[in-house]
Design a protein around this motif. Structure first.
Motif, PDB file in Angstrom:
ATOM      1  N   ALA A  78     -23.258  -3.541  57.319  1.00  0.00           N
ATOM      2  CA  ALA A  78     -23.428  -2.707  58.513  1.00  0.00           C
ATOM      3  C   ALA A  78     -24.693  -1.862  58.410  1.00  0.00           C
ATOM      4  O   ALA A  78     -25.465  -1.751  59.377  1.00  0.00           O
ATOM      5  CB  ALA A  78     -22.198  -1.825  58.707  1.00  0.00           C
ATOM      6  N   GLU A 108     -22.212   1.776  65.341  1.00  0.00           N
ATOM      7  CA  GLU A 108     -20.810   2.179  65.264  1.00  0.00           C
ATOM      8  C   GLU A 108     -20.071   1.509  64.108  1.00  0.00           C
ATOM      9  O   GLU A 108     -18.951   1.919  63.753  1.00  0.00           O
ATOM     10  CB  GLU A 108     -20.102   1.871  66.568  1.00  0.00           C
ATOM     11  CG  GLU A 108     -19.971   0.397  66.891  1.00  0.00           C
ATOM     12  CD  GLU A 108     -19.346   0.131  68.256  1.00  0.00           C
ATOM     13  OE1 GLU A 108     -18.952  -1.029  68.499  1.00  0.00           O
ATOM     14  OE2 GLU A 108     -19.256   1.080  69.059  1.00  0.00           O
ATOM     15  N   LYS A 109     -20.663   0.471  63.519  1.00  0.00           N
ATOM     16  CA  LYS A 109     -20.020  -0.202  62.390  1.00  0.00           C
ATOM     17  C   LYS A 109     -20.425   0.398  61.047  1.00  0.00           C
ATOM     18  O   LYS A 109     -19.831   0.052  60.013  1.00  0.00           O
ATOM     19  CB  LYS A 109     -20.372  -1.697  62.392  1.00  0.00           C
ATOM     20  CG  LYS A 109     -19.841  -2.451  63.618  1.00  0.00           C
ATOM     21  CD  LYS A 109     -18.326  -2.383  63.704  1.00  0.00           C
ATOM     22  CE  LYS A 109     -17.812  -3.174  64.904  1.00  0.00           C
ATOM     23  NZ  LYS A 109     -16.339  -3.043  65.038  1.00  0.00           N
ATOM     24  N   GLY A 111     -20.451   2.454  57.942  1.00  0.00           N
ATOM     25  CA  GLY A 111     -19.347   3.130  57.273  1.00  0.00           C
ATOM     26  C   GLY A 111     -18.066   2.325  57.272  1.00  0.00           C
ATOM     27  O   GLY A 111     -17.165   2.610  56.476  1.00  0.00           O
ATOM     28  N   ASP A 112     -17.971   1.328  58.159  1.00  0.00           N
ATOM     29  CA  ASP A 112     -16.788   0.470  58.170  1.00  0.00           C
ATOM     30  C   ASP A 112     -16.874  -0.553  57.037  1.00  0.00           C
ATOM     31  O   ASP A 112     -17.962  -0.958  56.621  1.00  0.00           O
ATOM     32  CB  ASP A 112     -16.661  -0.281  59.499  1.00  0.00           C
ATOM     33  CG  ASP A 112     -16.265   0.638  60.643  1.00  0.00           C
ATOM     34  OD1 ASP A 112     -16.073   1.842  60.379  1.00  0.00           O
ATOM     35  OD2 ASP A 112     -16.175   0.144  61.779  1.00  0.00           O
ATOM     36  N   LYS A 113     -15.717  -0.977  56.544  1.00  0.00           N
ATOM     37  CA  LYS A 113     -15.675  -1.997  55.509  1.00  0.00           C
ATOM     38  C   LYS A 113     -15.684  -3.373  56.164  1.00  0.00           C
ATOM     39  O   LYS A 113     -14.769  -3.724  56.907  1.00  0.00           O
ATOM     40  CB  LYS A 113     -14.428  -1.826  54.646  1.00  0.00           C
ATOM     41  CG  LYS A 113     -14.444  -0.558  53.802  1.00  0.00           C
ATOM     42  CD  LYS A 113     -13.217  -0.483  52.904  1.00  0.00           C
ATOM     43  CE  LYS A 113     -13.273   0.753  52.018  1.00  0.00           C
ATOM     44  NZ  LYS A 113     -12.102   0.835  51.108  1.00  0.00           N
ATOM     45  N   GLY A 114     -16.729  -4.109  55.901  1.00  0.00           N
ATOM     46  CA  GLY A 114     -16.877  -5.426  56.493  1.00  0.00           C
ATOM     47  C   GLY A 114     -18.315  -5.882  56.434  1.00  0.00           C
ATOM     48  O   GLY A 114     -19.146  -5.296  55.723  1.00  0.00           O
ATOM     49  N   TRP A 140     -18.844  -9.205  63.959  1.00  0.00           N
ATOM     50  CA  TRP A 140     -18.424  -8.301  62.897  1.00  0.00           C
ATOM     51  C   TRP A 140     -17.116  -8.817  62.287  1.00  0.00           C
ATOM     52  O   TRP A 140     -16.179  -9.165  62.990  1.00  0.00           O
ATOM     53  CB  TRP A 140     -18.210  -6.889  63.427  1.00  0.00           C
ATOM     54  CG  TRP A 140     -17.664  -5.955  62.380  1.00  0.00           C
ATOM     55  CD1 TRP A 140     -16.387  -5.497  62.268  1.00  0.00           C
ATOM     56  CD2 TRP A 140     -18.399  -5.378  61.287  1.00  0.00           C
ATOM     57  NE1 TRP A 140     -16.265  -4.675  61.181  1.00  0.00           N
ATOM     58  CE2 TRP A 140     -17.487  -4.581  60.551  1.00  0.00           C
ATOM     59  CE3 TRP A 140     -19.718  -5.463  60.869  1.00  0.00           C
ATOM     60  CZ2 TRP A 140     -17.864  -3.866  59.417  1.00  0.00           C
ATOM     61  CZ3 TRP A 140     -20.098  -4.757  59.740  1.00  0.00           C
ATOM     62  CH2 TRP A 140     -19.182  -3.969  59.020  1.00  0.00           C
ATOM     63  N   PRO A 142     -14.205  -7.869  59.448  1.00  0.00           N
ATOM     64  CA  PRO A 142     -13.651  -6.884  58.516  1.00  0.00           C
ATOM     65  C   PRO A 142     -13.555  -7.439  57.101  1.00  0.00           C
ATOM     66  O   PRO A 142     -13.418  -8.656  56.896  1.00  0.00           O
ATOM     67  CB  PRO A 142     -12.259  -6.595  59.096  1.00  0.00           C
ATOM     68  CG  PRO A 142     -12.375  -6.956  60.545  1.00  0.00           C
ATOM     69  CD  PRO A 142     -13.304  -8.126  60.588  1.00  0.00           C
ATOM     70  N   GLU A 143     -13.625  -6.540  56.146  1.00  0.00           N
ATOM     71  CA  GLU A 143     -13.562  -6.914  54.729  1.00  0.00           C
ATOM     72  C   GLU A 143     -12.272  -7.671  54.421  1.00  0.00           C
ATOM     73  O   GLU A 143     -11.194  -7.330  54.900  1.00  0.00           O
ATOM     74  CB  GLU A 143     -13.646  -5.660  53.863  1.00  0.00           C
ATOM     75  CG  GLU A 143     -13.758  -5.928  52.371  1.00  0.00           C
ATOM     76  CD  GLU A 143     -13.912  -4.642  51.588  1.00  0.00           C
ATOM     77  OE1 GLU A 143     -15.029  -4.381  51.114  1.00  0.00           O
ATOM     78  OE2 GLU A 143     -12.920  -3.894  51.467  1.00  0.00           O
TER      79      GLU A 143
END
Length: 320
Positions: A78, A108-109, A111-114, A140, A142-143
């Motif tokens: 991200a 917006e992504k 900091g997200d895990k992925g 996108w 996700p992890e």
């Protein structure tokens, strides 16, 4: 098996939103292209980080193609994607170009895990571009998950299989220029290698797949329609048997690998037989994902070459 090549992306759209492929890892090999000039078969990976290596690059392809020549593969984190898009927007504005990309979508992504996954395809396949046109340029993921259409170990193996080539057969004959009825014609391949050839496709940090072709045998078609016009001898091994003095130990005039023509070629078009030699290679694959080895099986590779063989009759004079 070669220089790095990056093909133009679909309708220019992917240029704006996809991170460029990373430089090839020197331990991985050629990145993005494995294509034989003058042959429409091969692979030409577009917007992909998959690397290709091995001694099976650069020979003669048998035309194998991936059943589905497009996929999603891991592209960027991200943070990296947000930075890339901001940099590309800045460069576009400075150049006076339009850059119609929603940076908030990428921001917006952060900091997200992925990870962002990008669309890639095999441009060496005539269906590659149209297949990729049905995919989103970036999605996108996700992890710990994979998207529908995400590259599989089987597809990576197919990429390696499509890039796999073997030496092109070059027929040698003895006698070479012309043969005669009932004279043994020995057949072998000039400069042929009996060693296996392999290609490894690597998606760094994710999975690898190797496909190996091993020479198995030769097949000889003497170019006759009637069985009584020729006799074929098939003790050929993997590359045929060149004639050497004393090879005909039993004195029958029969080659170990080759053909004896029983009729002249004078009545045929061009006054020649068209002899075909096919080199047959067995093919096996082995993939590795998450430390687990997975075998794959493929049909043999068959590559052929031809030679025109004029066959005459020995004339003799009988005196009373």
């Amino acid at each position: 098996m070669r220089a790095i090549a990056v093909t133009s992306l679909l309708a220019g759209a992917l240029l704006a939103v996809c991170a460029p492929p990373a430089a090839a890892d020197p331990d991985v090999g050629a990145h993005g292209e494995a294509f034989q000039k003058g042959n429409t078969a091969g692979v030409k990976l577009t917007n992909s980080k998959i690397g290709l290596s091995g001694n099976g690059l650069g020979g003669k392809s048998d035309g194998y193609r991936m059943p589905r020549p497009c996929w999603y593969e891991p592209n960027s984190s991200a943070d990296d994607m947000r930075s890339l898009q901001a940099q590309q927007k800045k460069q576009a504005v400075e150049a006076g170009l339009d850059y119609d990309v929603d940076l908030d979508r990428f921001g917006e992504k952060v900091g997200d895990k992925g990870q962002w996954w990008g669309a890639a395809y095999d441009a060496g396949n005539p269906d590659g571009a149209s297949c990729a046109a049905g995919l989103e340029p970036l999605i996108w993921v996700p992890e710990g998950t994979a998207p529908a259409g995400g590259i599989t170990l089987e597809q990576l193996m197919q990429i390696a299989r499509a890039a796999l080539t073997v030496p092109e057969p070059k027929i040698k004959l003895s006698p070479d220029a012309k043969s005669y009825v009932n004279l043994g014609t020995w057949v072998w391949l000039d400069g042929a290698e009996a060693a296996p050839r392999s290609v490894t496709a690597t998606l760094p940090g994710v999975m690898t797949a190797t496909v190996t072709a091993t020479p198995d045998h030769l097949e000889i078609d003497p170019g006759t329609k009637e069985d009584d016009r020729a006799e074929v001898f098939t003790d050929c091994g993997t590359t045929g048997k060149p004639y050497v003095k004393g090879a005909d130990k039993d004195g029958k005039g029969e080659p170990e690998c080759g053909v004896i023509y029983r009729h002249s070629s004078a009545d045929l078009p061009g006054k020649v037989y068209t002899l075909t030699v096919t080199s047959v290679w067995t093919v096996a694959g082995n993939g590795n994902q998450g430390g687990e080895a997975v075998p794959f099986a493929y049909d043999p590779i068959q590559v052929a070459a031809t030679r025109d063989v004029p066959v005459g009759e020995v004339q003799s004079i009988v005196k009373d």
